[in-house]
Every structure is written in C-alpha cells, then in structure tokens.
Design an enzyme around this catalytic site. Sequence first.
Site, PDB file in Angstrom:
ATOM      1  N   HIS A  23       0.853  -1.194   0.000  1.00 25.35           N
ATOM      2  CA  HIS A  23       0.000   0.000   0.000  1.00 25.35           C
ATOM      3  C   HIS A  23       0.887   1.243   0.000  1.00 25.35           C
ATOM      4  O   HIS A  23       0.775   2.106   0.865  1.00 25.35           O
ATOM      5  CB  HIS A  23      -0.947   0.030   1.205  1.00 25.35           C
ATOM      6  N   HIS A  79     -12.106  -8.585  -6.154  1.00 25.40           N
ATOM      7  CA  HIS A  79     -11.703  -7.293  -5.589  1.00 25.40           C
ATOM      8  C   HIS A  79     -10.938  -6.543  -6.679  1.00 25.40           C
ATOM      9  O   HIS A  79     -10.102  -7.126  -7.371  1.00 25.40           O
ATOM     10  CB  HIS A  79     -10.835  -7.549  -4.364  1.00 25.40           C
ATOM     11  N   GLU A  81      -8.797  -3.969  -6.335  1.00 29.28           N
ATOM     12  CA  GLU A  81      -7.520  -3.350  -5.975  1.00 29.28           C
ATOM     13  C   GLU A  81      -6.396  -3.945  -6.831  1.00 29.28           C
ATOM     14  O   GLU A  81      -6.429  -5.115  -7.214  1.00 29.28           O
ATOM     15  CB  GLU A  81      -7.248  -3.561  -4.489  1.00 29.28           C
ATOM     16  N   ASP A  83      -3.404  -5.012  -6.506  1.00 26.19           N
ATOM     17  CA  ASP A  83      -2.645  -6.211  -6.165  1.00 26.19           C
ATOM     18  C   ASP A  83      -3.425  -7.483  -6.506  1.00 26.19           C
ATOM     19  O   ASP A  83      -2.849  -8.576  -6.542  1.00 26.19           O
ATOM     20  CB  ASP A  83      -2.245  -6.204  -4.691  1.00 26.19           C
ATOM     21  N   HIS A 146     -12.004  -5.368   2.453  1.00 25.99           N
ATOM     22  CA  HIS A 146     -11.945  -4.068   3.110  1.00 25.99           C
ATOM     23  C   HIS A 146     -12.265  -2.904   2.182  1.00 25.99           C
ATOM     24  O   HIS A 146     -12.039  -1.752   2.536  1.00 25.99           O
ATOM     25  CB  HIS A 146     -10.564  -3.873   3.753  1.00 25.99           C
ATOM     26  N   ASP A 165      -9.608 -10.859   0.559  1.00 22.95           N
ATOM     27  CA  ASP A 165      -8.694 -10.344   1.579  1.00 22.95           C
ATOM     28  C   ASP A 165      -8.989 -10.890   2.975  1.00 22.95           C
ATOM     29  O   ASP A 165      -8.105 -10.888   3.837  1.00 22.95           O
ATOM     30  CB  ASP A 165      -8.736  -8.815   1.611  1.00 22.95           C
ATOM     31  N   TYR A 193      -2.268  -8.374  10.158  1.00 26.32           N
ATOM     32  CA  TYR A 193      -3.122  -8.073   9.012  1.00 26.32           C
ATOM     33  C   TYR A 193      -4.475  -7.548   9.486  1.00 26.32           C
ATOM     34  O   TYR A 193      -4.978  -6.539   8.985  1.00 26.32           O
ATOM     35  CB  TYR A 193      -3.283  -9.352   8.195  1.00 26.32           C
ATOM     36  N   HIS A 226      -4.114 -13.466  -0.207  1.00 27.22           N
ATOM     37  CA  HIS A 226      -2.728 -13.257   0.202  1.00 27.22           C
ATOM     38  C   HIS A 226      -2.353 -14.324   1.218  1.00 27.22           C
ATOM     39  O   HIS A 226      -3.118 -14.628   2.132  1.00 27.22           O
ATOM     40  CB  HIS A 226      -2.529 -11.878   0.848  1.00 27.22           C
TER      41      HIS A 226
END
Length: 464
Positions: A23, A79, A81, A83, A146, A165, A193, A226
């Site tokens: 991030h 998701h 995002e 990554d 999230h 996540d 995390y 992850h």
Amino acid sequence: MAFTVKNNIRWVGKQDWELREFHGSEYSTHRGSSYNSYLVKEEKIALIDTVWAPYAEEFVANLAKEIDLGAIDYIIANHGEIDHSGALPALMARIPDTPIYCTANGAKSLRGHYHQDWNFRIVKTGDSLDLGNGKQLVFVEMPMLHWPDSMATYLTGDAVLFSNDAFGQHYASSQMFNDLCDPVELQEECIKYYANILTPFSPLVTQKIHEVLALNLPIDMIATSHGIIWRDKPTQIVEQYLKWADNYQENQITLVYDTMWNGTRMMAEAIAEGIRKADRDVVIKLFNLSNTDKNDVLTHVFRSKAILVGSPTVNNVMLPHVAALLEEMTGLRFKNKAAAAFGTHGWSGGAVERITKRLDDAGFRVLNPGITAEWRPTDDALAQGVSFGEAFIEQLGKTGQNTAGDLATCADSGKMRCQTCSWTYDPQQGEATQGVAAGTAWQDVAETFLCPVCFMGKSDFVPA
C-alpha cells in the site's frame, strides 16, 4: 510455480519474497507476500483473481503454460484493488471478450483503475455460475472487507471458499497450507493483518461472518488472496476473526513514545515501573516510534487493553512520529481501550495536552490529563512517573466498558456522519431505502441501520 490446491483447482499466483512495503509504504511486509490466483478447471473454466501489476506479463506467460488462454470461460474479480487485478490489462489484451464477474462496485473500481469497459457481469449475494460437473460458483458480497467492491466466491462440491482479503496475511512461503507452515509466524502475520487493515470494519466482519455461516455451506478449505491457504480446520481463522472483531484486548499495556534527549524515554520507563509495581501480571511493552515499525506498534495497540503515548514538546506540539501514529489510530477506530499521555518540555509545554485530545478524538477512554516533566526528569519527576503508573492501574480498574467511541447517543436530532465514507444522515430526509421516514431523529433509528454507501453500522457514525 503452479500447484494443485484441491481436485481441479490450481494455484497460479505469484510469491513475492522481496516485498517489504505494501500500500505504498503504508504497511510493512517483513516476510513478503503472495498474490493468490486460482484456476478452476471443470467443464467450464474460471480464473479467480490475478496478481499485482509488476508481475502481469510473467503471470500471463505462466498461465498460458497451464491452459490455452482462449479456453478460459469466466474471470472472477473478487476485488478491484491493483494487487488483485493488476494483470487484467495484459490478460484482457489476449482474451478481450471473456466476461468478468464482479460486484457493481467492482466494475466501478476496475473501470476507474484501467479505464476499460470490459465485458463486466454484475453479481450479487446468492448469484451463481454453473461450471458443470455438478459444481457451481456462488457469490457473496463482502462490502468494506476491506473495500466497497469486495466479495467472496464459494465453489460447491469442493466446498472451497475463495475469501479474497478476509482471513489472509502478507506472508510468502513455500509451504502454502496452514498445516505445513510455521504456526507462530502465521499467527503473527494474521493478527497484524487484521489489526492494521480490518479493525475499522470489525462490526461488518461479525455481521458478514454470521451471514455466511447462516448459509450452512460446508467449508473444507479457505483459499485467501494473500498468504497461506487454510485446509486444516479452516474455520479456526473464522473463529479467531470473531474474537478479534469483538472489542479485542489482551492483558497488555503498551507505551509508545518518541524522544529527543531521552527525557521522554526516562518517563516512559518510570511509568512502566509503576505499572509493574501495581500489577505483576500485566504484560508491558515499550516502543520508541523513531526506531520501531509502526505497523508492529499498531498490532500491539490492538492487543492492548490500555496504552500510554508520550512525546517531548517541540514548538508547542508533539514530535511527528507521534502525531502520525495518532492519525493512524484515529482511522483504525480501536474500541474498548483506555489511554493517557506523558512527556517532557523545556520552557513551555503543549504536547501532552495535544496528545490527550487526539486520544479522546480517536475513541480511547482517556483516564487522566497526563503527566509531563520539565527538562531532563529529576529523581523527583521520575518518582512522580512511577506514581503515575501505579495510579493509572487503579484508574483502569475503576473504568467500565468503552463508551468513548459510541457517539450515537450524543446526538439528539442533528445530522450524523459515517466515519468510513462520510455519508451523512439527515433526519429531515430520513433514509427511504431502509424504511426510515423523514423527520426520524438519530436516536430513533433502528440499531440495525447500515450506511447505504459502505454498509457500516450505527456505531460508526459521529455528529456531523
């Protein structure tokens, strides 16, 4: 290197052994991370998520060794995002018409990141996709776990939950199952995390877990986006999340500070001595913010029942490392934790007062106005620090449950703002989509009310 997760499920992601910041530089990754992507090969073939953008070309090349890219029937984007979705542009350049299944917010996020109008197929909780061989993908929206676009995907037959996540960790390992990796390292990365990423959304964590459990779906494996895949007693991490989401604390007190000429450090150690004298059982941790990783510190704050924050006064304010940590803690919205401030000053003060206010603003139960010593603490000042630590334990014992963060009862009929997304409830307008009539004061709104934008509960609202 790809490997079989279970039956016709292949892991086709990327281990990032070198990653040390995530991030941007917001999150430290001492043990690297992984970007987990899964290829499900039944009569129909589905790819669940991709990898971070720097590894896009490598990902597509490796995927092409696993399967003819044109044979992929569906892409699931749990998701948006980067990554998770970073390889989509490279992949879609090869198979541009392949449908991408995601939430409405997922399509919005992906369009925002990549400025492409791909073949999006919008799904909601309970929607399913038939893969043949008696197996289906079932989608579960998980907003704000999230990001607003987040969802999980469940594969029937194999009983695998692709949890995105949730339940993950930033942890690179050659042993990708929880029964094979180091359990101590795994636990450390899991709580870090949760503490640094999911804490603000704890009410939603509880709500969403119970919603998923109510579906009565068997779960034989949890495949995260992850880190490690949970195959040995996979619901153990679900149970742990429920504990962490419930105003979590251990019998620990953490002191965090920065110091210029060691005066504030001396006060921290004196206060810690007083705490130890008053309570032999409590775990005490001290951290100098100038030489300690902030995410590790925040993990200890999460674990603590109380914290003390210290700084010398410079130009009438606190040192920047302390100010930055307080800003982080405000955003994380820790619950059920007490606090106080301490410090040192020369010809004028100010830091302790500012820290005290910021702690209160962040939702901590501030037990006292704090303590400060002039210049380098004398023996008398250090003795006062010891006494302050003893008194802190006494005050902590007299303090009830946390109410500082529950501001819902503070408003009579005024507007209330969601801390997560800044949506504002106006009592004159009400909220028709949830049956709240115009003219309904905040205290009369049902406790089951959710922010219509990010789905946070009433406890997340503060007076606007």
